[in-house]
Design a protein around this motif. Structure first.
Motif, PDB file in Angstrom:
ATOM      1  N   SER A   1       3.509   2.264   2.819  1.00  0.00           N
ATOM      2  CA  SER A   1       4.008   1.093   3.552  1.00  0.00           C
ATOM      3  C   SER A   1       5.535   1.104   3.623  1.00  0.00           C
ATOM      4  CB  SER A   1       3.517  -0.190   2.893  1.00  0.00           C
ATOM      5  OG  SER A   1       3.984  -0.267   1.562  1.00  0.00           O
TER       6      SER A   1
ATOM      7  N   MET B   1       0.846  -1.192   0.000  1.00  0.00           N
ATOM      8  CA  MET B   1       0.000   0.000   0.000  1.00  0.00           C
ATOM      9  C   MET B   1       0.888   1.251   0.000  1.00  0.00           C
ATOM     10  SD  MET B   1      -3.351  -0.748   0.645  1.00  0.00           S
ATOM     11  CE  MET B   1      -4.262  -2.242   1.083  1.00  0.00           C
TER      12      MET B   1
ATOM     13  N   THR C   1      11.487   2.605   0.042  1.00  0.00           N
ATOM     14  CA  THR C   1      12.593   2.594   1.011  1.00  0.00           C
ATOM     15  C   THR C   1      13.087   1.164   1.225  1.00  0.00           C
ATOM     16  OG1 THR C   1      11.391   4.401   2.107  1.00  0.00           O
ATOM     17  CG2 THR C   1      13.322   3.548   3.239  1.00  0.00           C
TER      18      THR C   1
END
Ligand code: GTP
Length: 264
Positions: free
Chosen positions: A25, A22, A29
């Motif tokens: 979330s 999502m 990263t």
């Protein structure tokens, strides 16, 4: 290793890891962290970006949809909005996906993993024909697993947890591939509560019953449905920021790839 998938040239490597999650979330990263981990540990990784609309990526990719499809041009040419533009770009890319598979096949002996980043709007990948075509093309050629990234701190709320798990459940049934619940941001909140709720649906029901907005019968029925779902998956806690859980993540990927080889 032998497998029942019926593809004569099927190999155990590389393992394709499709990363979905999502918005918020921490998918990007986490991709960055996973790519960095492969470099540090001399894991032979290949990186693919399937998000045509991303402006800048914090990591280097080997195959990038943006090299083939110009999202802004597609929007103009077909008179589309942002989501239609992403979808159409993916459709155009999907028609050439056999070439992408060939590129990976040629390098297969030198690769352990292919990390695949997907569009930030999760449903554009998980609920589109081209997403299905791309997933299928991977899965019929290499062991393929789905890493579903969960925002752990946000999922401490039982209602959010359940909707997140129902979404993961829908992805499992749509792709029929091994699914890894990847609880991200464990530097902020440990995922122990999630493991407990998945282990014991009564513990989840007790937590959910304190939420007045939730009808208890619906909660009870859904947690029974999910109980069966949890039996079919693996989970791991990670932090894209601190780097915790990277070794564990790749261990779970290996176990899922074994499961793939046994099942398909
Ligand atoms: P895209 O939709 O692909 O753009 O990515 P995303 O929205 O899923 O997540 P992104 O990587 O942009 O991260 C969202 C926010 O969560 C950012 O502020 C990150 O710094 C933060 N974040 C990501 N991973 C972690 C983590 O492991 N720990 C903490 N504390 N924050 C994180």
């Amino acid at each position: 290793s032998s497998s029942g998938n019926g593809f004569p040239n099927f190999r155990r490597k590389p393992v394709i890891i499709i990363v979905v999650g999502m918005a918020g979330s921490g998918k990007t990263t986490l991709m960055h962290r996973l790519v960095a981990h492969t470099h540090i540990k001399n894991i032979r990784g290949y990186v693919m970006n399937l998000d045509p609309a991303v402006m800048t990526l914090p990591y280097a990719s080997n195959i990038d949809i943006r090299d083939t499809v110009k999202y802004k041009e597609v929007m103009k040419q077909f008179n589309l909005g942002p989501n239609g533009g992403i979808l159409t770009s993916m459709n155009l890319f999907a028609t050439k996906f056999n070439e992408v598979i060939s590129v990976i096949e040629r390098r297969a002996d030198q690769l352990d993993y292919v990390l695949v980043d997907t569009p930030g709007q999760i449903e554009i990948f998980t609920w589109s024909a081209s997403g299905a075509i791309i997933t299928e093309a991977f899965a019929s050629t290499f062991p393929t697993v789905v890493a579903y990234v969960v925002d752990t701190p946000r999922s401490e709320d039982p209602t959010t947890f359940m909707s997140n798990m129902l979404y993961a459940c829908s992805i499992l049934y749509k792709t029929r591939l091994p699914l890894i619940l990847t609880f991200n941001k464990v530097d902020v909140a440990a995922h122990q509560f999630a493991l407990e709720w998945m282990e014991d649906f009564e513990a989840f029901q007790a937590a959910a019953s304190s939420d007045q907005s939730y009808t208890s019968t619906l909660t009870q029925s859904l947690s029974l449905v999910l109980d069966e779902f949890y039996n079919n998956l693996k989970s791991v806690g990670v932090s894209a920021v601190s780097g915790a859980g990277m070794e564990a993540f790749f261990k779970v990927v290996e176990a899922s790839a074994d499961e793939y080889m046994d099942t398909y």
